[in-house]
Design a protein around this motif. Structure first.
Motif, PDB file in Angstrom:
ATOM      1  N   PRO A  35       0.811  -1.171   0.038  1.00  0.00           N
ATOM      2  CA  PRO A  35       0.130  -0.022   0.133  1.00  0.00           C
ATOM      3  C   PRO A  35       0.728   1.421   0.018  1.00  0.00           C
ATOM      4  O   PRO A  35       1.859   1.188   0.731  1.00  0.00           O
ATOM      5  N   THR A  36       0.517   2.178  -0.833  1.00  0.00           N
ATOM      6  CA  THR A  36       1.196   3.732  -0.664  1.00  0.00           C
ATOM      7  C   THR A  36       0.408   4.562  -0.044  1.00  0.00           C
ATOM      8  O   THR A  36       0.759   5.670   0.048  1.00  0.00           O
ATOM      9  N   ALA A  37      -0.780   4.401   0.452  1.00  0.00           N
ATOM     10  CA  ALA A  37      -1.648   5.098   1.112  1.00  0.00           C
ATOM     11  C   ALA A  37      -2.584   4.488   2.149  1.00  0.00           C
ATOM     12  O   ALA A  37      -3.064   3.385   1.898  1.00  0.00           O
ATOM     13  N   PRO A  38      -2.706   4.942   3.271  1.00  0.00           N
ATOM     14  CA  PRO A  38      -4.019   4.562   4.295  1.00  0.00           C
ATOM     15  C   PRO A  38      -4.921   4.730   4.114  1.00  0.00           C
ATOM     16  O   PRO A  38      -5.941   5.548   4.817  1.00  0.00           O
ATOM     17  N   SER A  39      -5.728   4.490   2.839  1.00  0.00           N
ATOM     18  CA  SER A  39      -6.834   5.167   2.258  1.00  0.00           C
ATOM     19  C   SER A  39      -8.190   4.357   2.355  1.00  0.00           C
ATOM     20  O   SER A  39      -9.171   4.727   2.233  1.00  0.00           O
ATOM     21  N   MET A  40      -8.135   2.857   2.571  1.00  0.00           N
ATOM     22  CA  MET A  40      -9.383   2.230   2.421  1.00  0.00           C
ATOM     23  C   MET A  40      -8.799   0.851   3.095  1.00  0.00           C
ATOM     24  O   MET A  40      -7.718   0.622   3.419  1.00  0.00           O
ATOM     25  N   ASN A  41      -9.868   0.014   3.461  1.00  0.00           N
ATOM     26  CA  ASN A  41      -9.750  -1.226   4.121  1.00  0.00           C
ATOM     27  C   ASN A  41      -9.757  -2.469   3.496  1.00  0.00           C
ATOM     28  O   ASN A  41      -9.789  -3.469   3.859  1.00  0.00           O
ATOM     29  N   GLY A  42      -9.530  -2.065   2.240  1.00  0.00           N
ATOM     30  CA  GLY A  42      -9.839  -3.292   1.281  1.00  0.00           C
ATOM     31  C   GLY A  42      -8.452  -4.203   0.966  1.00  0.00           C
ATOM     32  O   GLY A  42      -8.481  -5.231   0.330  1.00  0.00           O
ATOM     33  N   TYR A  43      -7.187  -3.638   1.432  1.00  0.00           N
ATOM     34  CA  TYR A  43      -6.085  -4.291   1.224  1.00  0.00           C
ATOM     35  C   TYR A  43      -5.988  -5.838   1.578  1.00  0.00           C
ATOM     36  O   TYR A  43      -5.533  -6.588   0.637  1.00  0.00           O
ATOM     37  N   ILE A  82      -5.486   9.979   3.353  1.00  0.00           N
ATOM     38  CA  ILE A  82      -5.094   9.523   4.904  1.00  0.00           C
ATOM     39  C   ILE A  82      -6.340   9.979   5.558  1.00  0.00           C
ATOM     40  O   ILE A  82      -7.114   8.980   6.164  1.00  0.00           O
ATOM     41  N   ALA A  83      -6.954  10.993   5.012  1.00  0.00           N
ATOM     42  CA  ALA A  83      -8.334  11.152   5.892  1.00  0.00           C
ATOM     43  C   ALA A  83      -9.461  10.272   5.447  1.00  0.00           C
ATOM     44  O   ALA A  83     -10.401   9.867   6.035  1.00  0.00           O
ATOM     45  N   ALA A  84      -9.206   9.923   4.047  1.00  0.00           N
ATOM     46  CA  ALA A  84     -10.199   8.795   3.477  1.00  0.00           C
ATOM     47  C   ALA A  84     -10.116   7.409   3.970  1.00  0.00           C
ATOM     48  O   ALA A  84     -11.312   6.821   4.378  1.00  0.00           O
ATOM     49  N   ILE A 138       2.966   7.183  14.581  1.00  0.00           N
ATOM     50  CA  ILE A 138       2.427   6.355  15.584  1.00  0.00           C
ATOM     51  C   ILE A 138       0.910   6.488  15.065  1.00  0.00           C
ATOM     52  O   ILE A 138       0.182   5.253  14.907  1.00  0.00           O
ATOM     53  N   ALA A 139       0.525   7.578  14.663  1.00  0.00           N
ATOM     54  CA  ALA A 139      -1.205   7.800  14.327  1.00  0.00           C
ATOM     55  C   ALA A 139      -1.219   6.788  12.933  1.00  0.00           C
ATOM     56  O   ALA A 139      -2.063   6.374  12.635  1.00  0.00           O
ATOM     57  N   ILE A 140      -0.391   7.288  11.897  1.00  0.00           N
ATOM     58  CA  ILE A 140      -0.428   6.538  10.781  1.00  0.00           C
ATOM     59  C   ILE A 140      -0.316   5.102  10.907  1.00  0.00           C
ATOM     60  O   ILE A 140      -1.260   4.233  10.231  1.00  0.00           O
ATOM     61  N   ALA A 141       0.272   4.692  11.633  1.00  0.00           N
ATOM     62  CA  ALA A 141       0.597   3.033  11.990  1.00  0.00           C
ATOM     63  C   ALA A 141      -0.799   2.709  12.462  1.00  0.00           C
ATOM     64  O   ALA A 141      -1.129   1.546  12.055  1.00  0.00           O
ATOM     65  N   ARG A 142      -1.313   3.398  13.504  1.00  0.00           N
ATOM     66  CA  ARG A 142      -2.543   2.577  14.087  1.00  0.00           C
ATOM     67  C   ARG A 142      -3.591   2.775  13.008  1.00  0.00           C
ATOM     68  O   ARG A 142      -4.409   1.988  13.090  1.00  0.00           O
ATOM     69  N   LEU A 143      -3.720   3.884  12.245  1.00  0.00           N
ATOM     70  CA  LEU A 143      -4.888   3.793  11.257  1.00  0.00           C
ATOM     71  C   LEU A 143      -4.526   2.725  10.454  1.00  0.00           C
ATOM     72  O   LEU A 143      -5.494   2.029   9.974  1.00  0.00           O
ATOM     73  N   MET A 144      -3.371   2.321   9.782  1.00  0.00           N
ATOM     74  CA  MET A 144      -3.055   1.315   9.015  1.00  0.00           C
ATOM     75  C   MET A 144      -3.383   0.133   9.170  1.00  0.00           C
ATOM     76  O   MET A 144      -4.026  -0.735   8.764  1.00  0.00           O
ATOM     77  N   THR A 145      -3.106  -0.143  10.746  1.00  0.00           N
ATOM     78  CA  THR A 145      -3.458  -1.485  11.350  1.00  0.00           C
ATOM     79  C   THR A 145      -4.751  -1.736  11.489  1.00  0.00           C
ATOM     80  O   THR A 145      -5.415  -2.885  11.067  1.00  0.00           O
ATOM     81  N   ALA A 146      -5.611  -0.433  11.788  1.00  0.00           N
ATOM     82  CA  ALA A 146      -7.014  -0.605  11.891  1.00  0.00           C
ATOM     83  C   ALA A 146      -7.612  -1.149  10.537  1.00  0.00           C
ATOM     84  O   ALA A 146      -8.634  -1.815  10.456  1.00  0.00           O
ATOM     85  N   LEU A 147      -7.110  -0.627   9.587  1.00  0.00           N
ATOM     86  CA  LEU A 147      -7.473  -0.600   8.034  1.00  0.00           C
ATOM     87  C   LEU A 147      -7.306  -2.267   7.718  1.00  0.00           C
ATOM     88  O   LEU A 147      -8.325  -2.800   7.105  1.00  0.00           O
ATOM     89  N   ASP A 185     -15.085  11.995  -5.486  1.00  0.00           N
ATOM     90  CA  ASP A 185     -14.103  12.214  -4.485  1.00  0.00           C
ATOM     91  C   ASP A 185     -13.942  10.673  -4.017  1.00  0.00           C
ATOM     92  O   ASP A 185     -14.129   9.783  -4.732  1.00  0.00           O
ATOM     93  N   LEU A 186     -12.713  10.789  -2.940  1.00  0.00           N
ATOM     94  CA  LEU A 186     -12.238   9.406  -2.820  1.00  0.00           C
ATOM     95  C   LEU A 186     -13.264   8.610  -1.885  1.00  0.00           C
ATOM     96  O   LEU A 186     -14.206   9.214  -1.202  1.00  0.00           O
ATOM     97  N   HIS A 187     -13.114   7.346  -2.143  1.00  0.00           N
ATOM     98  CA  HIS A 187     -14.178   6.511  -1.276  1.00  0.00           C
ATOM     99  C   HIS A 187     -14.332   6.592  -0.040  1.00  0.00           C
ATOM    100  O   HIS A 187     -15.473   6.865   0.350  1.00  0.00           O
ATOM    101  N   GLY A 188     -13.328   6.657   0.678  1.00  0.00           N
ATOM    102  CA  GLY A 188     -13.608   6.845   2.004  1.00  0.00           C
ATOM    103  C   GLY A 188     -14.038   8.236   2.615  1.00  0.00           C
ATOM    104  O   GLY A 188     -14.862   8.268   3.405  1.00  0.00           O
ATOM    105  N   CYS A 189     -13.802   9.221   1.820  1.00  0.00           N
ATOM    106  CA  CYS A 189     -14.407  10.655   2.085  1.00  0.00           C
ATOM    107  C   CYS A 189     -15.929  10.320   1.743  1.00  0.00           C
ATOM    108  O   CYS A 189     -16.645  10.926   2.773  1.00  0.00           O
TER     109      CYS A 189
END
Length: 238
Positions: A35-43, A82-84, A138-147, A185-189
């Motif tokens: 992944p190049t962006a923490p933008s969605m949960n489908g990975y 990231i917001a998405a 740390i926030a980015i890591a938590r977001l990606m882990t959650a996704l 717009d982006l899917h997550g947004c």
């Protein structure tokens, strides 16, 4: 198939992952995703969201054999992406409710274990919104882990239902009905905003007094015949 590839690698975000996942599935090849962006949960999910003949579909396939997420790469993603990612995860409050409601009304599958995974992804997001604009690692890591956990929950359930309810249908509808010149717009947004709408419907539902506000016989009688529904769909979507 033409180059006899033994492994397919997706390097990118949502669309790249979905197209690669589906191609690898059809070619019966394993694939991994970077992944190049923490933008969605489908990975890490076992479905691919694709547009087919003007209709957005969630197509069953196989998840990746590995997902390699580098925090420094993810931090450099456009902030809107990231917001998405956070927007995509906000849907859990209503997607889980939709999933459980479907189980109670239609007898579809429901898993407490999978629900716990989705809830865990939600807990990882607590307090993240204010940290993400600073691209805090740390926030980015938590977001990606959650996704990734959210995607794993969908893979475990064998469908997107645990993390994709009516709010995702609204996002898909926006994708299907915008003009070709409108990038949208982006899917997550879109999902994040649609979650507010679907949550409002649940508030209305919970405020109803069944014996006073609901007349089942009259409501059932008001449902249009299926051929009328089909005609309306064709007129609307072509």
């Amino acid at each position: 198939r033409t180059v006899d590839a033994s492994l397919v690698i997706a390097v990118g975000a949502g669309t790249v992952n979905d197209v690669t996942k589906l191609a690898a599935f059809h070619a019966d090849r394993p694939y991994l995703v970077i992944p190049t962006a923490p933008s969605m949960n489908g990975y890490t999910s076992s479905t691919a969201a694709v547009m087919s003949s003007g209709v957005k579909e969630s197509v069953p396939c196989r998840g990746p054999i590995a997902c390699l997420a580098d925090i420094q790469i993810l931090r450099q993603a456009p902030y809107r992406m990231i917001a998405a990612g956070l927007g995509d995860l906000l849907s859990r409050s209503v997607s889980l409710a939709d999933w459980y409601l479907s189980h109670r009304l239609s007898g579809t599958e429901f898993s407490a274990e999978t629900t716990a995974l989705v809830e865990e992804s939600g807990r990882l997001c607590d307090g993240l919104a204010s940290e993400l604009p600073n691209r805090d690692p740390i926030a980015i890591a938590r977001l990606m882990t959650a996704l990734l956990i959210s995607g794993e929950a969908m893979a475990q359930a064998g469908s997107s239902a645990p993390a994709s309810g009516a709010e995702h249908l609204i996002s898909h509808y926006l994708d299907m009905t915008r003009s070709p010149s409108d990038p949208g717009d982006l899917h997550g947004c879109q999902v994040g905003v649609a979650t507010i709408t679907t949550a409002a419907f649940y508030e209305r539902l919970l405020a109803l007094e069944p014996d006073v506000d609901l007349a089942p016989t009259a409501l059932i009688a008001a449902i249009p015949a299926w051929n009328e529904v089909q005609r309306s769909l064709r007129e609307h979507f072509g």
